[in-house]
Design an enzyme around this catalytic site. Structure first.
Site, PDB file in Angstrom:
ATOM      1  N   GLU A 191     -37.654 -52.392  38.825  1.00 60.31           N
ATOM      2  CA  GLU A 191     -36.789 -51.636  38.195  1.00 60.31           C
ATOM      3  C   GLU A 191     -37.643 -50.323  38.184  1.00 60.31           C
ATOM      4  O   GLU A 191     -37.093 -49.405  37.048  1.00 60.31           O
ATOM      5  CB  GLU A 191     -36.024 -51.929  36.973  1.00 60.31           C
ATOM      6  N   HIS A 248     -22.357 -57.133  36.479  1.00 61.18           N
ATOM      7  CA  HIS A 248     -23.163 -56.125  36.104  1.00 61.18           C
ATOM      8  C   HIS A 248     -22.908 -56.149  34.675  1.00 61.18           C
ATOM      9  O   HIS A 248     -22.628 -55.246  34.031  1.00 61.18           O
ATOM     10  CB  HIS A 248     -23.905 -55.323  36.966  1.00 61.18           C
ATOM     11  N   ASN A 257     -29.860 -55.568  33.572  1.00 65.67           N
ATOM     12  CA  ASN A 257     -28.877 -56.327  33.944  1.00 65.67           C
ATOM     13  C   ASN A 257     -30.100 -57.037  34.757  1.00 65.67           C
ATOM     14  O   ASN A 257     -29.573 -59.221  35.191  1.00 65.67           O
ATOM     15  CB  ASN A 257     -27.684 -56.234  34.840  1.00 65.67           C
ATOM     16  N   GLY A 258     -30.973 -56.305  35.673  1.00 63.21           N
ATOM     17  CA  GLY A 258     -31.843 -57.113  36.519  1.00 63.21           C
ATOM     18  C   GLY A 258     -32.785 -57.880  35.934  1.00 63.21           C
ATOM     19  O   GLY A 258     -32.951 -59.288  36.275  1.00 63.21           O
ATOM     20  N   TYR A 291     -34.683 -58.072  48.936  1.00 61.00           N
ATOM     21  CA  TYR A 291     -33.225 -58.903  47.408  1.00 61.00           C
ATOM     22  C   TYR A 291     -32.536 -57.491  47.519  1.00 61.00           C
ATOM     23  O   TYR A 291     -31.384 -58.337  47.746  1.00 61.00           O
ATOM     24  CB  TYR A 291     -34.999 -57.862  46.450  1.00 61.00           C
TER      25      TYR A 291
END
Length: 360
Positions: A70, A194, A200-201, A236
């Site tokens: 991120e 989400h 969230n990731g 990804y």
């Protein structure tokens, strides 16, 4: 109606996907290989005399890597330096919260099933504040380089709540789907929902580990998944989007199974390297100081790369003078480095740090 990346994906289908075989022959083969790698990892972990080595070190490395996905970038050195002291820059604090969130999630699922509430607790730990599902519309995910909108998640707290409830039911469904495949599919769905404004990731990647622990494929959070994802970060995101745009489930599942296999294999190699390092240092420590014959002292040196005099006093039940003498003897022998962090004097097991941070 065709999917439009700029319109909220309120019609995100529930799981499992209709008319798609999630376990064709290629997936079954990859599942066998991933499971074999996890079993080998479990055996390797049992060979370490002190399991705290993995429980203290690997979650920090996972925290660093998952945060880096991120674009929250810190170093392993900064993380280990501040793991017990607190402090550090913003990115270091963010990554340390990831470790806290991971441990909070493990504690939670050992008491009750994984739910949307578990996800909210994880996200709250990550963000350092209470997190609830998104209530304000307008969330859009854009390509960081071109700023093109690539995805718009579902909108409206009631609808998001419904999607999360359906996600929960899939996570706990009583069917024949392999747990590794279920993890991959559930991860896509969580990211597509989400549910939170931010985090969230990282929340989804913590949940991956929790699902493997819940199904007995891991005993503890010692699988270092995010480093393998970073190595193929573009894949990804590309494959996540391909599921949304083209229902390319099999490609996504194969990617995640390979991430598990690769991560388990590299972690097994890392455990072997840690054992070799531990034996080498123990031999030299015995020659350098009387503390080198104290098993608890040697264990402390490998629970974190950074060690404090007070930790040795507490764990080895010795005086501060004895603890200081042991540590300074290892500095003189070249086995430890001495650094000052604020008012704290820390002793760095630099060979252990090198083993932890290098690619295996």
């Amino acid at each position: 109606m065709p999917w439009n990346p700029e319109a909220p994906y309120n019609d995100l289908p529930a799981l499992p996907p209709v008319h798609i075989d999630l376990e064709p022959r290629a997936v079954l083969k990859a599942t066998v290989e991933a499971r074999a790698a996890l079993a080998t990892l479990a055996q390797a972990g049992h060979l370490l005399p002190n399991p705290n080595i993995l429980l203290n070190a690997l979650p920090l490395l996972e925290a660093q890597a998952s945060s880096e996905i991120e674009n929250i970038v810190t170093t392993a050195d900064e993380l280990f330096k501040h793991a017990d002291l607190g402090g550090g820059d913003h990115a270091t604090k963010e990554a340390l919260r990831y470790r806290s969130a991971l441990f909070a999630g493990v504690e939670s699922i050992r008491q009750r099933p994984l739910t949307a509430a578990t996800a909210a607790r994880i996200c709250s730990e990550l963000q350092g504040r209470e997190m609830a599902v998104r209530a304000v519309p307008g969330t859009r995910i854009a390509n960081p380089t071109t700023r093109e909108i690539v995805y718009a998640p579902p909108e409206g707290a009631p609808l998001i709540g419904e999607k999360l409830s359906a996600w929960e039911r899939f996570v706990h469904a009583d069917d024949d789907l392999d747990p590794l495949v279920r993890m991959a599919v559930a991860h896509y769905q969580f990211e597509a929902i989400h549910p939170f404004h931010d985090g969230n990731g990282r929340t989804g990647r913590v949940i991956n580990i929790l699902m493997l622990i819940d199904k007995g494929l891991l005993q503890d959070p010692t699988l270092y998944l995010s480093r393998a994802i970073i190595a193929r970060k573009n894949d990804y995101y590309r494959l996540l989007r391909a599921v949304t745009a083209d229902e390319a489930w099999v490609d996504w599942i194969l990617y995640m199974l390979d991430v598990v296999r690769e991560s388990a294999t590299s972690t097994t190699r890392k455990i072997a390297a840690i054992r070799a390092c531990q034996e080498h240092i123990a031999e030299r420590a015995r020659a350098a100081t009387s503390g080198g014959r104290d098993a608890q002292f040697l264990a402390v040196l490998f629970e974190q790369p950074y060690c404090r005099i007070s930790t040795v006093v507490e764990r080895c039940d010795v005086s501060r003078q004895t603890a200081s003498s042991w540590l300074h003897s290892l500095v003189a022998a070249g086995l430890l480095h001495q650094v000052k962090v604020g008012r704290e004097l820390l002793f760095v097991n630099h060979e252990f740090m090198e083993v932890l941070t290098r690619s295996e």
